[in-house]
Design an enzyme around this catalytic site. Structure first.
Site, PDB file in Angstrom:
ATOM      1  N   ARG A   1      13.995  20.094 -23.369  1.00 27.71           N
ATOM      2  CA  ARG A   1      12.735  19.476 -23.766  1.00 27.71           C
ATOM      3  C   ARG A   1      11.655  20.554 -23.728  1.00 27.71           C
ATOM      4  O   ARG A   1      11.689  21.459 -22.886  1.00 27.71           O
ATOM      5  CB  ARG A   1      12.350  18.318 -22.837  1.00 27.71           C
TER       6      ARG A   1
ATOM      7  N   GLU B   1       5.036  19.050 -29.528  1.00 27.31           N
ATOM      8  CA  GLU B   1       6.038  18.751 -30.552  1.00 27.31           C
ATOM      9  C   GLU B   1       5.607  17.507 -31.322  1.00 27.31           C
ATOM     10  O   GLU B   1       5.293  16.499 -30.683  1.00 27.31           O
ATOM     11  CB  GLU B   1       7.403  18.520 -29.895  1.00 27.31           C
TER      12      GLU B   1
ATOM     13  N   HIS C   1      13.801  20.149 -33.659  1.00 26.88           N
ATOM     14  CA  HIS C   1      14.533  19.205 -32.806  1.00 26.88           C
ATOM     15  C   HIS C   1      15.778  18.722 -33.570  1.00 26.88           C
ATOM     16  O   HIS C   1      16.065  17.522 -33.633  1.00 26.88           O
ATOM     17  CB  HIS C   1      13.639  18.031 -32.420  1.00 26.88           C
TER      18      HIS C   1
END
Length: 343
Positions: A253, A282, A301
């Site tokens: 993450r 993000e 991602h």
């Protein structure tokens, strides 16, 4: 891309009449741009003796979940949960469950499972590809190809390197398995190092052992969940401890890494490069400096994408439905389910 016929087929399935009291209810949100109908089809293939229903609209979800005992989907918000009168099992279609109302689910006695292991092969391959990219410096070769420039450049060799994998869950283990043939030394980092792991060494997140591991690391792979311990784990101090020839690979993450500290390290030449599938913030803003570095690989991602995603999810769901179906009723707590995280 699916064919037009496939799109027509899925459009027609959206108008399927609702199934009363289905054995498995699938919620409407899909992932990775793949129609959720593929997930439904995969479950039906594995459970031909069971009814599997898709709730294709918000209204259909609210109505169908009233009588459903087994529900699967990417997410389940508190508002929809209020309509669930008979819910016993929620099979989360993501590996992480932090986005779910876990306290409310636990209070209702709902068993929660996740998709742990679904991403092992594809993310393992993503990490291996990133490591080889920086080892053989394919990004440099690509730049010279675009310029039609035939000029040699220096490269590295993976054999004999030290790879530290932070997090030894299903994904971390998949990374280690794929590294095994390359003759590297591996260090695993986990909360309970006494459990061991598929690495040459296993250490904890705390103490001097972690800093010592960083100092010996050529490739640092982050494959851990985001927790109070891991938030900001790779900060300015950690990046300074890494060898300047080290490469950071983050498929965990974004907030596991201090972004400002990483930018500073890249600008100062204190790290060889970074492969980032996740960032903080993000999505990464268009004007963010991380976009500008030649030695930074950014993917949106995307490491989790695999054409096998729904099939692997369906394997987990089908196994758990069968376990629940075969329950003899003597054990009031119910059978242990695959990937059970709550209660």
């Amino acid at each position: 891309m699916p064919s037009n016929d496939a799109h027509d087929e899925y459009a027609e399935s959206a108008t399927e009449p609702p199934v009363a009291d289905p054995d498995v209810l699938v919620l409407r949100k899909g992932t990775h741009g793949t129609p959720v109908e593929q997930y439904v089809d995969a479950i039906r293939d594995r459970l031909p003796e069971h009814t599997v229903a898709l709730a294709r609209t918000p209204a259909a979800e609210r109505e169908a979940i009233k009588s459903a005992s087994f529900v699967t989907g990417m997410t389940l918000d508190e508002e929809l949960l209020e309509s669930a009168e008979k819910l016993e099992t929620f099979a989360c279609a993501y590996a992480g469950t932090g986005h779910l109302p876990l306290d409310e689910l636990e209070a209702r006695g709902v068993t929660v499972t996740n998709a742990s292991g679904v991403h092992g092969p594809n993310i393992g391959e993503h990490v291996l590809g990133a490591i080889l990219r920086f080892t053989r410096r394919f990004h440099v070769g690509n730049r010279r190809q675009r310029r039609r420039e035939w000029r040699h450049y220096k490269a590295y060799e993976l054999q004999g390197s030290t790879v530290t994998v932070v997090g030894l869950g299903a994904i971390g283990q998949a990374v280690c398995e794929r590294l095994e043939p390359f003759g590297v030394k591996t260090i695993g980092v986990r909360y309970s190092p006494e459990k061991g792991g598929p690495t040459d060494e296993v250490i904890s997140f705390e103490g001097e052992a972690f800093q010592d591991a960083l100092a010996r690391t050529d490739y640092l792979v982050l494959a851990c969940p985001l927790t109070e311990t891991t938030r900001g784990l790779i900060d300015r101090e950690a990046l300074t401890t890494l060898d300047p020839e080290a490469v950071l690979i983050n498929i965990a993450r974004g907030p596991v890494v201090d972004t400002d500290a990483l930018v500073s390290a890249l600008r100062g030449g204190r790290i060889r490069g970074a492969s980032l599938d996740v960032t903080d913030p993000e999505p990464l803003p268009e004007d963010h400096p991380l976009w500008t570095f030649d030695n930074v690989q950014i993917t949106p991602h995307n490491a989790g994408h695999t054409p096998q995603y729904y099939d692997r999810l369906a394997d987990i769901v089908a196994e758990n439905v069968e376990r629940l179906s075969n329950e003899n009723g003597e054990d009031k707590s119910g059978p242990e389910l695959v990937n059970q995280v709550r209660p």
